[in-house]
Design a protein around this motif. Structure first.
Motif, PDB file in Angstrom:
ATOM      1  N   MET A   1       0.852  -1.182   0.000  1.00 31.87           N
ATOM      2  CA  MET A   1       0.000   0.000   0.000  1.00 31.87           C
ATOM      3  C   MET A   1       0.889   1.234   0.000  1.00 31.87           C
ATOM      4  SD  MET A   1      -3.260   1.038   0.101  1.00 31.87           S
ATOM      5  CE  MET A   1      -4.102  -0.469   0.476  1.00 31.87           C
ATOM      6  N   ILE A   2       0.583   2.184  -0.857  1.00 27.47           N
ATOM      7  CA  ILE A   2       1.321   3.447  -0.945  1.00 27.47           C
ATOM      8  C   ILE A   2       0.502   4.522  -0.241  1.00 27.47           C
ATOM      9  CG2 ILE A   2       2.217   5.209  -2.513  1.00 27.47           C
ATOM     10  CD1 ILE A   2       2.457   2.839  -4.576  1.00 27.47           C
ATOM     11  N   VAL A  41      -5.240  18.499   5.231  1.00 30.88           N
ATOM     12  CA  VAL A  41      -4.281  17.439   4.941  1.00 30.88           C
ATOM     13  C   VAL A  41      -5.098  16.205   4.585  1.00 30.88           C
ATOM     14  CG1 VAL A  41      -2.447  15.961   5.824  1.00 30.88           C
ATOM     15  CG2 VAL A  41      -2.546  18.363   6.524  1.00 30.88           C
ATOM     16  N   ALA A  42      -4.875  15.690   3.377  1.00 31.72           N
ATOM     17  CA  ALA A  42      -5.572  14.492   2.922  1.00 31.72           C
ATOM     18  C   ALA A  42      -4.599  13.319   2.939  1.00 31.72           C
ATOM     19  CB  ALA A  42      -6.126  14.699   1.521  1.00 31.72           C
ATOM     20  N   ILE A  43      -5.061  12.194   3.458  1.00 37.17           N
ATOM     21  CA  ILE A  43      -4.267  10.973   3.455  1.00 37.17           C
ATOM     22  C   ILE A  43      -4.793  10.110   2.306  1.00 37.17           C
ATOM     23  CG2 ILE A  43      -3.475   8.981   4.788  1.00 37.17           C
ATOM     24  CD1 ILE A  43      -2.894  11.765   6.099  1.00 37.17           C
ATOM     25  N   VAL A  44      -3.922   9.850   1.342  1.00 37.80           N
ATOM     26  CA  VAL A  44      -4.286   9.054   0.177  1.00 37.80           C
ATOM     27  C   VAL A  44      -3.595   7.702   0.291  1.00 37.80           C
ATOM     28  CG1 VAL A  44      -4.118   8.882  -2.342  1.00 37.80           C
ATOM     29  CG2 VAL A  44      -4.613  11.090  -1.268  1.00 37.80           C
ATOM     30  N   ARG A  45      -4.360   6.624   0.111  1.00 35.67           N
ATOM     31  CA  ARG A  45      -3.794   5.276   0.144  1.00 35.67           C
ATOM     32  C   ARG A  45      -4.230   4.535  -1.114  1.00 35.67           C
ATOM     33  NH1 ARG A  45      -4.963   5.624   5.918  1.00 35.67           N
ATOM     34  NH2 ARG A  45      -2.966   5.869   6.955  1.00 35.67           N
ATOM     35  N   VAL A  46      -3.239   4.096  -1.879  1.00 38.12           N
ATOM     36  CA  VAL A  46      -3.492   3.362  -3.123  1.00 38.12           C
ATOM     37  C   VAL A  46      -2.570   2.153  -3.198  1.00 38.12           C
ATOM     38  CG1 VAL A  46      -4.327   5.386  -4.415  1.00 38.12           C
ATOM     39  CG2 VAL A  46      -1.883   4.845  -4.406  1.00 38.12           C
ATOM     40  N   ARG A  47      -2.901   1.214  -4.069  1.00 37.45           N
ATOM     41  CA  ARG A  47      -2.091   0.000  -4.210  1.00 37.45           C
ATOM     42  C   ARG A  47      -0.917   0.190  -5.161  1.00 37.45           C
ATOM     43  NH1 ARG A  47      -4.119  -4.080  -1.507  1.00 37.45           N
ATOM     44  NH2 ARG A  47      -6.325  -4.199  -1.103  1.00 37.45           N
ATOM     45  N   GLU A  48      -1.095   0.966  -6.198  1.00 33.48           N
ATOM     46  CA  GLU A  48      -0.074   1.156  -7.226  1.00 33.48           C
ATOM     47  C   GLU A  48       0.343   2.615  -7.300  1.00 33.48           C
ATOM     48  OE1 GLU A  48       1.195  -1.369  -9.038  1.00 33.48           O
ATOM     49  OE2 GLU A  48      -0.132  -2.822  -8.061  1.00 33.48           O
ATOM     50  N   HIS A  49       1.604   2.850  -7.561  1.00 32.36           N
ATOM     51  CA  HIS A  49       2.138   4.203  -7.663  1.00 32.36           C
ATOM     52  C   HIS A  49       1.386   5.042  -8.711  1.00 32.36           C
ATOM     53  CE1 HIS A  49       5.251   7.231  -7.052  1.00 32.36           C
ATOM     54  NE2 HIS A  49       5.241   7.395  -8.354  1.00 32.36           N
ATOM     55  N   ASP A  50       1.052   4.434  -9.835  1.00 34.39           N
ATOM     56  CA  ASP A  50       0.351   5.155 -10.906  1.00 34.39           C
ATOM     57  C   ASP A  50      -1.013   5.684 -10.470  1.00 34.39           C
ATOM     58  OD1 ASP A  50       2.478   4.665 -12.555  1.00 34.39           O
ATOM     59  OD2 ASP A  50       1.499   3.055 -13.676  1.00 34.39           O
ATOM     60  N   GLU A  51      -1.611   5.058  -9.477  1.00 40.19           N
ATOM     61  CA  GLU A  51      -2.919   5.498  -8.995  1.00 40.19           C
ATOM     62  C   GLU A  51      -2.854   6.853  -8.310  1.00 40.19           C
ATOM     63  OE1 GLU A  51      -5.509   2.266  -7.215  1.00 40.19           O
ATOM     64  OE2 GLU A  51      -3.549   1.267  -7.260  1.00 40.19           O
TER      65      GLU A  51
END
Length: 92
Positions: A1-2, A41-51
């Protein structure tokens, strides 16, 4: 998770609406209003860097009320404590 931390400058008269619109975006885990140099401040969590580009550049930065963003990508996490308990200290 990124995980990415997005510092958001927002229109002063639209901070609550802007925060909620950002929080409603897929990939955004949390949004905090705060004092200091930024409004949100927004916390963003994605699986792939491109997302990150899909969430931040293509959607978050285009939310009505967003003036400017600055993104910081986390390399690793050093805390395993429960964040919810930290915010509830003294609220008994």
């Amino acid at each position: 998770m990124i995980t990415a931390f997005v510092m958001v400058h927002a229109d002063a008269d639209r901070i609550p609406e802007t925060a909620q619109a950002i929080a409603d975006l897929e990939g955004v885990a949390e949004v905090y209003s705060c004092a200091g140099d930024v409004d949100l401040v927004a916390i963003v969590r994605v699986r792939e860097h491109d997302e990150l580009a899909d969430v931040i550049a293509d959607r978050l930065s285009k939310v009505s009320g967003v003036q400017d963003t600055s993104t910081h990508i986390a390399f690793r996490s050093y805390s395993s404590r429960d964040d919810a308990s930290a915010f509830s200290v003294g609220l008994d």
